[in-house]
Design a protein around this motif. Structure first.
Motif, PDB file in Angstrom:
ATOM      1  N   TYR A 545      -4.657  15.667   4.265  1.00 29.55           N
ATOM      2  CA  TYR A 545      -4.416  16.013   5.666  1.00 29.55           C
ATOM      3  C   TYR A 545      -3.127  15.337   6.123  1.00 29.55           C
ATOM      4  N   PRO A 546      -2.714  15.550   7.368  1.00 31.31           N
ATOM      5  CA  PRO A 546      -1.472  14.931   7.845  1.00 31.31           C
ATOM      6  C   PRO A 546      -1.429  13.418   7.613  1.00 31.31           C
ATOM      7  N   ILE A 560       2.755   1.647   1.923  1.00 27.74           N
ATOM      8  CA  ILE A 560       1.419   2.000   2.419  1.00 27.74           C
ATOM      9  C   ILE A 560       1.520   3.303   3.204  1.00 27.74           C
ATOM     10  N   SER A 561       0.460   4.098   3.184  1.00 33.21           N
ATOM     11  CA  SER A 561       0.416   5.324   3.980  1.00 33.21           C
ATOM     12  C   SER A 561      -0.971   5.480   4.576  1.00 33.21           C
ATOM     13  N   GLY A 562      -1.037   6.108   5.733  1.00 33.21           N
ATOM     14  CA  GLY A 562      -2.329   6.346   6.392  1.00 33.21           C
ATOM     15  C   GLY A 562      -2.269   7.620   7.209  1.00 33.21           C
ATOM     16  N   GLY A 563      -3.421   8.307   7.311  1.00 32.33           N
ATOM     17  CA  GLY A 563      -3.403   9.576   8.027  1.00 32.33           C
ATOM     18  C   GLY A 563      -4.751  10.043   8.512  1.00 32.33           C
ATOM     19  N   HIS A 564      -4.866  11.355   8.629  1.00 29.74           N
ATOM     20  CA  HIS A 564      -6.048  11.962   9.226  1.00 29.74           C
ATOM     21  C   HIS A 564      -7.298  11.802   8.357  1.00 29.74           C
ATOM     22  N   ASP A 565      -7.126  11.571   7.071  1.00 31.10           N
ATOM     23  CA  ASP A 565      -8.295  11.451   6.192  1.00 31.10           C
ATOM     24  C   ASP A 565      -8.959  10.075   6.282  1.00 31.10           C
ATOM     25  N   ARG A 566      -8.466   9.190   7.142  1.00 36.91           N
ATOM     26  CA  ARG A 566      -9.087   7.895   7.461  1.00 36.91           C
ATOM     27  C   ARG A 566      -8.993   6.886   6.321  1.00 36.91           C
ATOM     28  N   VAL A 567      -8.250   7.203   5.306  1.00 38.84           N
ATOM     29  CA  VAL A 567      -8.098   6.301   4.167  1.00 38.84           C
ATOM     30  C   VAL A 567      -6.633   5.903   4.044  1.00 38.84           C
ATOM     31  N   ALA A 568      -6.374   4.594   4.011  1.00 43.86           N
ATOM     32  CA  ALA A 568      -5.009   4.115   3.761  1.00 43.86           C
ATOM     33  C   ALA A 568      -4.823   3.984   2.256  1.00 43.86           C
ATOM     34  N   ARG A 569      -3.632   4.285   1.806  1.00 40.46           N
ATOM     35  CA  ARG A 569      -3.345   4.238   0.372  1.00 40.46           C
ATOM     36  C   ARG A 569      -2.145   3.335   0.109  1.00 40.46           C
ATOM     37  N   LEU A 570      -2.295   2.489  -0.918  1.00 41.12           N
ATOM     38  CA  LEU A 570      -1.193   1.641  -1.361  1.00 41.12           C
ATOM     39  C   LEU A 570      -0.563   2.283  -2.588  1.00 41.12           C
ATOM     40  N   TRP A 571       0.756   2.420  -2.556  1.00 41.56           N
ATOM     41  CA  TRP A 571       1.487   3.068  -3.639  1.00 41.56           C
ATOM     42  C   TRP A 571       2.540   2.114  -4.201  1.00 41.56           C
ATOM     43  N   ALA A 572       2.998   2.408  -5.398  1.00 40.81           N
ATOM     44  CA  ALA A 572       4.214   1.811  -5.948  1.00 40.81           C
ATOM     45  C   ALA A 572       5.189   2.955  -6.192  1.00 40.81           C
ATOM     46  N   THR A 573       6.465   2.697  -5.983  1.00 40.31           N
ATOM     47  CA  THR A 573       7.441   3.792  -6.049  1.00 40.31           C
ATOM     48  C   THR A 573       7.476   4.461  -7.424  1.00 40.31           C
ATOM     49  N   ASP A 574       7.081   3.729  -8.481  1.00 39.72           N
ATOM     50  CA  ASP A 574       7.140   4.318  -9.821  1.00 39.72           C
ATOM     51  C   ASP A 574       5.783   4.833 -10.311  1.00 39.72           C
ATOM     52  N   HIS A 575       4.832   5.018  -9.389  1.00 44.58           N
ATOM     53  CA  HIS A 575       3.519   5.573  -9.753  1.00 44.58           C
ATOM     54  C   HIS A 575       3.250   6.827  -8.909  1.00 44.58           C
TER      55      HIS A 575
END
Length: 758
Positions: A545-546, A560-575
């Protein structure tokens, strides 16, 4: 089976929790063990003595059903314990047990099995024969069986809603609620404020029970009579609730399911709770008592009841207050030790020293502020607690530039306020939705509703792209100015437009080294852009979702990203896939922010809570409640000890991360606070709002005026001084431009940005 439980108490108080024996009107006993409160007794319908024999038919049905489930899954130990506690003989015939369960279901369809069992299990918490259920009858497997009984034939939403299949007399609901309201209004003032917290969750659940059981006219009358009594900050929720008038409406409503699945948390003193319990037992008000046990979590504390102002300051979230144990985990809020980088002396400094006749300093000059961080902060995490990227040569050069700038930094304070430079986006017909500045304040990026991202240079230096591969082959790679030679002067311009998203862009964030830009969009993706080629390098797909916000870590690499799905996600630029997923919010995640040491991330949500997450293990280590509307801005103090949050209620709340407490409330804005930023030295907090103003607050005074100790941390008794006017240092109004971003330069000049709204 739900039971109202005390929150975990301190070790000193554990010995005070003893087994109590209470007598009901018929002279039967109900035992309270370890703080677990049984249901109030129900009056016996017969005039004779109450039965004290074996379990009723309904109880036997439930027990046999549980026994069958445990046998099927080969829980031999649990089977033995349940048999022993319930007094069931081992040679009980399997066929008889199955007949008993079938008889209890009464030929009902398989889809109704979980509802029947739910009603059966709730009856064990309110025994009709005047006999309290044995300890073994109150075990967890009943809930397990109920959850699995629906199987694939019944969606989870039906299992969730089946708890409302109570068979109370709908005509009595108004009487139940009115009786409780009359009782609470008659108690002493000190208890009234605490017990009044019950009104809203009870009102919602009673209304939903009426709707679920198809008592539409009674539900409408109940809503009209009591909705006006609720606190003003619940009006948005009540507006949603008023649209739920039929059972069919309930199945697709997210707000309802959130409210139902998460127990509403109330923090009440032991004295106030005892008053409530005694009242419900005397009146035998089982309908309300069942709702309290099933849908509420009462966090009981020892000590004086809280005042109305203390309760109001912490109330307002979708699921009530946070449990006290939710904020007990250790948080390493200190800053990481800075790497030692030698700062060479400028030529100007050397000449100045020689003119005065002093010898040259042989030791390189260190940054005065950097020297403070050479000692390891006792509250800081281990340097290698999470893997951080190594400093490149370009990063070290940037650190040196930062230290030089810091020596020229203006020290701010109440008598020395910053200058403010406002960047107004004119004719932004594309719809400006997000803004970010680079740390060195050389670039500004804007996200727009037309799905584009635009980058501007705010210095005389124009934006250039790297030359084509053919041209790069002609360059002397050994030359000193190779970094300049690879740039294409023909492409130089003041701004660049980045195309790639297929929906409005809601979040942008520059990397600390200024080589990359992140953007998040309604299309459900986060994109990584190169600021060397101004092209998209990666599209991160994980949200369905958005995505409302994204933020780079202070050290780069992670975001980090967060949106309408209520779950925040931690990313690494190379993953391509997220490293961590932080689930727990009950509504959209609207804003995100990394802690200064990059070991934690804060998320603000439309459920009116702020959560702090540990990146190492993914745990939620803090839950902050108090806002009365969705949260749209977050900012950590430079020393890492404090967090500021802004929301649609126009308030800015200050939080002590170490103690897990609210320590300040800044009131003054009349609309949503979309931007918060601390000055580089932490002396000033700037807030920007949709009310077209920038306000400056004395953050040092706000933090120093509050004393937190172990007692206040344990009880949550924080008295917030109403000193917003004393802390307000200045208000600066734009002509007609909402403020959506703030940034302090390295020299403490305040930059603000927004789109002109004619």
């Amino acid at each position: 089976m739900a039971a109202v439980q005390d929150a975990p108490v301190e070790a000193d108080n554990e010995k005070e929790i003893k087994t109590e024996t209470q007598n009901d009107a018929a002279g039967n006993h109900a035992t309270v063990v370890g703080g677990v409160i049984p249901s109030p007794p129900v009056a016996s319908t017969s005039s004779g003595p109450a039965k004290t024999g074996g379990p009723s038919l309904e109880d036997q049905q439930t027990l046999m059903a549980v026994l069958q489930f445990l046998k099927k899954n080969k829980f031999a130990g649990a089977v033995d314990v349940l048999r022993r506690e319930a007094g069931i003989l081992e040679d009980t015939d399997e066929a008889q047990a199955q007949d008993l369960v079938t008889q209890g279901l009464g030929g009902a369809e398989a889809g109704d099995a979980s509802s029947t069992l739910t009603r059966g299990s709730s009856s064990t918490t309110a025994p009709t024969g005047g006999t309290a259920p044995a300890k073994g009858e109150r075990t967890i497997p009943v809930a397990v069986f109920c959850a699995s009984a629906g199987g694939d034939d019944q969606p989870d939403v039906n299992v969730v809603l089946s708890a409302y299949s109570q068979q109370g007399d709908p005509a009595l609901y108004q009487g139940y609620y009115s009786g409780l309201k009359k009782f609470i209004e008659s108690v002493l003032d000190c208890h009234r404020a605490e017990l009044s917290q019950l009104f809203y969750p009870l009102f919602v659940h009673m209304y939903l029970e009426l709707v679920y059981n198809n008592h539409e006219s009674e539900a409408k009358a109940f809503f009209e009579k009591f909705s006006g009594d609720q606190e003003c900050y619940y009006q948005d929720d009540l507006r949603v609730l008023s649209g739920l008038t039929k059972k069919e409406h309930m199945k697709g409503n997210e707000t309802l399911l959130d409210f139902r699945t998460s127990k509403f948390v109330l923090r009440i003193s032991r004295d106030s709770y005892q008053l409530l319990k005694r009242h419900l037992q005397e009146r035998q008000n089982n309908q309300i008592w069942n709702i309290i046990q099933e849908h509420l979590y009462i966090d009981i504390f020892d000590g004086m009841p809280r005042s109305k102002s203390q309760i109001d300051s912490m109330s307002g979230s979708l699921a009530g207050e946070a449990k006290r144990e939710a904020n007990k985990a250790k948080v390493f809020y200190g800053l990481l030790k800075e790497p030692e980088i030698d700062v060479p002396l400028d030529d100007e400094d050397e000449e100045g020293e020689n003119e005065e006749g002093k010898p040259k300093k042989k030791k390189p000059k260190k940054d005065s502020m950097g020297s403070k961080s050479k000692k390891q902060d006792p509250n800081a995490p281990q340097q290698n607690r999470i893997p951080l990227p190594e400093l490149k040569d370009s990063d070290k050069l940037d650190k040196i530039m930062y230290m030089k700038e810091a020596t020229k930094r203006i020290r701010l304070g109440p008598e020395n306020l910053p200058s403010i430079c406002f960047y107004t986006f004119l004719n932004a017909y594309q719809g400006l939705t997000a803004v970010d500045f680079t740390d060195d304040s050389s670039l500004i990026a804007g996200g727009f509703a037309d799905s584009t991202v635009r980058v501007w240079s705010v210095t005389p230096k124009k934006l250039r792209t790297v030359k084509s591969a053919a041209d790069l082959n002609l360059i002397d790679k050994e030359s000193d100015d190779v970094l300049e030679r690879i740039m294409d002067e023909k492409s130089a311009s003041e701004s660049k437009i980045l195309y790639g998203h297929s929906g409005p862009v809601y979040g942008v964030s520059f990397s600390p080294d200024r080589n990359y830009l992140l953007s998040s969009s309604e299309d459900g993706t986060v994109r990584l852009w190169s600021l060397q080629t101004f092209t998209c390098l990666v599209g991160y797909k994980g949200h369905n979702y958005p995505v409302w916000d994204t933020q780079f870590s202070p050290y780069g690499y992670y975001f980090i990203s967060g949106g309408h799905d209520r779950v925040a996600r931690l990313w690494a630029t190379d993953h391509y896939q997220p490293l961590r997923m932080f689930a727990g919010h009950l509504a959209d995640i609207t804003c995100t922010q990394f802690h200064s040491n990059s070991n934690y991330v804060a998320t603000g949500s439309a459920d009116r809570t702020v959560r702090l997450w540990d990146i190492l293990n993914g745990n939620c280590v803090r839950i902050f409640t108090g806002h009365k509307g969705p949260i749209h801005s977050l900012a950590f103090s430079p020393n890492g000890k404090f967090l500021a949050s802004g929301a649609t209620d126009g308030r800015v709340l200050l939080w002590d991360i170490g103690h897990g407490l609210m320590i300040g409330e800044l009131k003054g804005h009349t609309d949503t606070v979309y931007a918060l930023k601390f000055s580089r030295d932490g002396e000033i907090l700037a807030s920007g709002s949709m009310d077209n103003t920038v306000r400056l607050w004395d953050s040092i005074k706000a933090f120093d005026d509050i004393e937190t100790d172990d007692f206040t941390a344990a009880t949550g008794h924080i008295h917030l001084p109403d000193n917003s006017q004393e802390l307000l240092l200045g208000t600066y109004t734009t002509k007609s431009t909402p403020v959506i971003h703030l940034h302090f330069t390295r020299r403490n000049l305040l930059l603000a940005a927004g789109a002109y709204n004619p």
